[in-house]
Design a protein around this motif. Structure first.
Motif, PDB file in Angstrom:
ATOM      1  N   ARG A 137       0.783  -0.902  -0.008  1.00  0.00           N
ATOM      2  CA  ARG A 137       0.434  -0.392   0.035  1.00  0.00           C
ATOM      3  C   ARG A 137       1.105   1.047  -0.012  1.00  0.00           C
ATOM      4  O   ARG A 137       1.880   1.479   0.424  1.00  0.00           O
ATOM      5  N   ILE A 138       0.246   2.027  -1.393  1.00  0.00           N
ATOM      6  CA  ILE A 138       1.586   3.324  -1.084  1.00  0.00           C
ATOM      7  C   ILE A 138       1.232   4.042   0.289  1.00  0.00           C
ATOM      8  O   ILE A 138      -0.213   4.641   0.440  1.00  0.00           O
ATOM      9  N   ILE A 139       2.233   4.729   0.966  1.00  0.00           N
ATOM     10  CA  ILE A 139       1.623   5.272   2.155  1.00  0.00           C
ATOM     11  C   ILE A 139       1.619   6.862   1.482  1.00  0.00           C
ATOM     12  O   ILE A 139       0.340   8.252   1.865  1.00  0.00           O
ATOM     13  N   GLU A 140       2.040   7.611   0.735  1.00  0.00           N
ATOM     14  CA  GLU A 140       2.746   8.949   0.655  1.00  0.00           C
ATOM     15  C   GLU A 140       3.947   8.940   0.052  1.00  0.00           C
ATOM     16  O   GLU A 140       4.567   8.254  -0.221  1.00  0.00           O
ATOM     17  N   GLU A 141       4.386  10.000  -1.219  1.00  0.00           N
ATOM     18  CA  GLU A 141       5.446   9.992  -1.234  1.00  0.00           C
ATOM     19  C   GLU A 141       6.142  11.140  -0.956  1.00  0.00           C
ATOM     20  O   GLU A 141       6.654  12.080  -0.053  1.00  0.00           O
ATOM     21  N   LEU A 142       7.599  10.821  -0.782  1.00  0.00           N
ATOM     22  CA  LEU A 142       8.501  11.371  -0.057  1.00  0.00           C
ATOM     23  C   LEU A 142       9.671  12.447  -1.047  1.00  0.00           C
ATOM     24  O   LEU A 142       9.632  11.569  -2.227  1.00  0.00           O
ATOM     25  N   PRO A 143      10.852  13.283  -0.335  1.00  0.00           N
ATOM     26  CA  PRO A 143      11.295  13.520  -1.461  1.00  0.00           C
ATOM     27  C   PRO A 143      12.692  12.686  -1.687  1.00  0.00           C
ATOM     28  O   PRO A 143      13.067  11.421  -1.492  1.00  0.00           O
ATOM     29  N   THR A 144      12.913  13.160  -3.328  1.00  0.00           N
ATOM     30  CA  THR A 144      14.076  12.052  -3.536  1.00  0.00           C
ATOM     31  C   THR A 144      14.773  12.780  -2.932  1.00  0.00           C
ATOM     32  O   THR A 144      16.567  11.974  -3.339  1.00  0.00           O
ATOM     33  N   ASP A 145      15.353  14.037  -2.808  1.00  0.00           N
ATOM     34  CA  ASP A 145      16.679  14.954  -2.651  1.00  0.00           C
ATOM     35  C   ASP A 145      16.866  13.835  -1.885  1.00  0.00           C
ATOM     36  O   ASP A 145      16.400  13.707  -0.423  1.00  0.00           O
ATOM     37  N   GLU A 146      18.151  13.268  -1.416  1.00  0.00           N
ATOM     38  CA  GLU A 146      18.404  12.461  -0.123  1.00  0.00           C
ATOM     39  C   GLU A 146      18.928  13.190   1.251  1.00  0.00           C
ATOM     40  O   GLU A 146      18.165  12.493   2.029  1.00  0.00           O
ATOM     41  N   LYS A 147      18.936  14.414   1.928  1.00  0.00           N
ATOM     42  CA  LYS A 147      19.504  15.444   2.256  1.00  0.00           C
ATOM     43  C   LYS A 147      17.385  15.664   2.835  1.00  0.00           C
ATOM     44  O   LYS A 147      17.696  15.270   3.915  1.00  0.00           O
TER      45      LYS A 147
END
Length: 395
Positions: free
Chosen positions: A326-336
């Motif tokens: 189940r997809i909860i949310e999208e997170l940043p792709t930038d590592e920091k």
């Protein structure tokens, strides 16, 4: 294992000593054990041989279960041996085809030959290496209708043989640490020999799961096999061992049984569509067999991105051929920013899955330094061609 070690091991003293040892435990004091055995009057070479076998038997339990306790192994032979449940599936195909006399060419330590013999097939097993052939003879000794020859596959007389099983050597010669052979033309016996036998007799050929698909003959059935999610082999089947109308197969073996997905050819992928609430990761056998489209149509899913083996759907429909999230949310792709997002969610145990992106999950995990009480899974991939990081939970 050298010839001299095998001779010592196969002596009455050697076999009795091996069977008397407790189950191998990596935490045991090996130095103390060696000292004790030598103090009891056993020769140093014999002590070394039996302890090596005890360790190999322990490792072999994952492939052979309790049968490993009464078998002999070489290190290279164990690494290349077929898991017993998979070998039983091979043998079942020969039995169902009505074949009775089977030649196992390149038999290694005899794992597949044992499975054939267990189904009352008459087995001629052969291996070119003297030590390996002797080990196979020991392992096949309980089966009266099985015999072993020390011979190259090309030199075995196939007169009177109904069917052939070939496991070409895909590692350099030796009994210990060997190197993987990457070029099919260097296999032993050669693919040309294997395919020629397949043109004359019902034949199965075991190959690596990453085998070059362009080399698969049109008249062969190609079957990829995974065991508990671990992709272990691809086999080619010729003659009446190949099932009518089937040229691609993904066979999944688990503790709960086996399930299979078949098709007459590679299946066409579903089109790329909008990201839904759920993500699916097809089993490795499904991916290699190029049957992702079959799975997608069975669960009303679509591709998340062209050429990436992730599916997405609006509703969750369980399937044995893919793991659902189940997809909860999208997170940043930038590592920091990703590191900060995980810290904010108190993530301390992090599973990183990825496809279609140049990321080393282990190295990234070290850089992200997750420290917290929660666990999480992130998927790093492409969505409609663009990089994305998704926080998911396994269904």
């Amino acid at each position: 294992m050298q010839r001299s070690e095998l001779v010592a091991l196969l002596s009455p003293e050697g076999l009795a000593l091996l069977d008397s040892l407790p189950a191998w435990n990596s935490t045991d004091d090996v130095v103390r054990m060696v000292s004790g055995l030598r103090a009891a009057g056993h020769a140093p070479a014999l002590v070394s041989a039996v302890l090596s076998q005890s360790k190999l038997r322990s490792r072999a339990a994952a492939k052979f279960g309790p049968f490993a306790e009464r078998m002999l192994f070489t290190s290279a032979g164990l690494e290349q041996a077929t898991r017993l449940p998979v070998a039983a599936i091979h043998a079942g195909r020969f039995s169902r085809a009505g074949l009775h006399r089977v030649a196992d060419l390149g038999c290694g330590i005899g794992g597949d030959a044992m499975a054939f013999a267990a189904l009352d097939l008459d087995v001629l097993a052969a291996d070119v290496d003297e030590v390996t052939a002797a080990v196979a003879s020991y392992n096949l000794a309980p089966f009266p209708d099985a015999r072993v020859e020390q011979a190259a596959a090309e030199d075995v007389d196939l007169g009177g043989i109904d069917g052939v099983w070939l496991d070409p050597a895909r590692r350099t010669p030796g009994h210990g640490q060997t190197e993987r052979i990457t070029r099919p033309e260097d296999y032993s016996p050669s693919l040309a020999f294997a395919f020629d036998v397949g043109s004359r007799l019902p034949t199965g050929v075991k190959l690596g799961p990453g085998f070059d698909r362009s080399l698969i003959p049109e008249d062969a059935e190609a079957q990829w096999v995974s065991v508990d999610g671990d992709l272990v082999e691809m086999s080619l089947w010729f003659g009446n061992l190949a099932r009518p109308g089937i040229r691609r197969s993904a066979l999944l073996v688990t503790d709960a049984g086996t399930v299979e997905l078949t098709a007459p050819a590679d299946s066409v992928d579903e089109p790329v569509g909008a990201q839904g609430d759920y993500l699916y990761e097809p089993d490795g056998a499904v991916i290699r067999a190029r049957l992702i489209g079959e799975v997608a149509r069975g669960i009303d899913a679509r591709m998340l991105s062209d050429g990436i083996a992730y599916l997405t759907a609006d509703e969750y429909r369980p399937t044995p051929f893919a793991t659902g999230f189940r997809i909860i949310e999208e997170l940043p792709t930038d590592e920091k920013r990703l590191k900060a997002a995980l810290r904010a969610r108190d993530v301390g145990v992090l599973e990183i899955k990825k496809r279609g992106v140049d990321v080393d999950p282990a190295a990234l995990r070290r850089r992200l330094q997750p420290r917290g009480a929660a666990s999480a899974t992130i998927v790093m991939t492409r969505r409609a061609g663009r990089h994305v990081t998704l926080l998911v939970e396994r269904m």
